[in-house]
Motif scaffolding. Structure first.
Motif, PDB file in Angstrom:
ATOM      1  N   SER A  41      42.712  20.292  47.854  1.00 55.50           N
ATOM      2  CA  SER A  41      42.046  21.256  48.720  1.00 55.50           C
ATOM      3  C   SER A  41      41.167  20.491  49.711  1.00 55.50           C
ATOM      4  O   SER A  41      40.801  19.338  49.468  1.00 55.50           O
TER       5      SER A  41
ATOM      6  N   ASP B  43      45.290  18.241  42.899  1.00 54.64           N
ATOM      7  CA  ASP B  43      44.716  19.266  43.769  1.00 54.64           C
ATOM      8  C   ASP B  43      44.235  18.564  45.024  1.00 54.64           C
ATOM      9  O   ASP B  43      43.528  17.569  44.953  1.00 54.64           O
TER      10      ASP B  43
ATOM     11  N   TRP C  81      39.187  17.278  45.810  1.00 55.76           N
ATOM     12  CA  TRP C  81      40.526  16.818  45.458  1.00 55.76           C
ATOM     13  C   TRP C  81      40.413  15.878  44.261  1.00 55.76           C
ATOM     14  O   TRP C  81      39.392  15.258  44.023  1.00 55.76           O
TER      15      TRP C  81
END
Length: 88
Positions: free
Chosen positions: A26, A24, A30
């Motif tokens: 973002s 991930d 993360w």
């Protein structure tokens, strides 16, 4: 997996070359997994900077996941990493 680098966040001293994968990415939170490319022991916890293959860096914490040991060889350690804030 991509090749990156791991540094100490206290003095930005190089710690290890790593193979990593983001799960991930973002902007503010993360996480992913990394494996050291050579045998080395690191203490888990806060205090690391991960540098991606494209030069972005961010502070992260590590938690040892598993030891990829093969009989007769030195172990390669695998870690979960988690960071907050943007990767710059």
């Amino acid at each position: 997996m991509a090749i990156g680098k791991l540094y100490s966040s206290y003095d930005e001293q190089f710690q290890a070359e790593i193979e990593y994968r983001f799960y991930d990415e973002s902007p503010q939170n993360w996480w992913g997994e990394l494996t050291l490319t050579e045998y080395q022991r690191l203490k888990g916890g806060d205090g690391f900077i991960i540098e991606s293959v494209d030069g972005r860096r961010g502070r992260c914490s590590l938690k040892k996941k598993v030891n990829k040991a093969v009989q007769g060889f030195l172990p390669l350690y695998c870690y979960h990493f988690r960071g907050t804030g943007p990767l710059k």
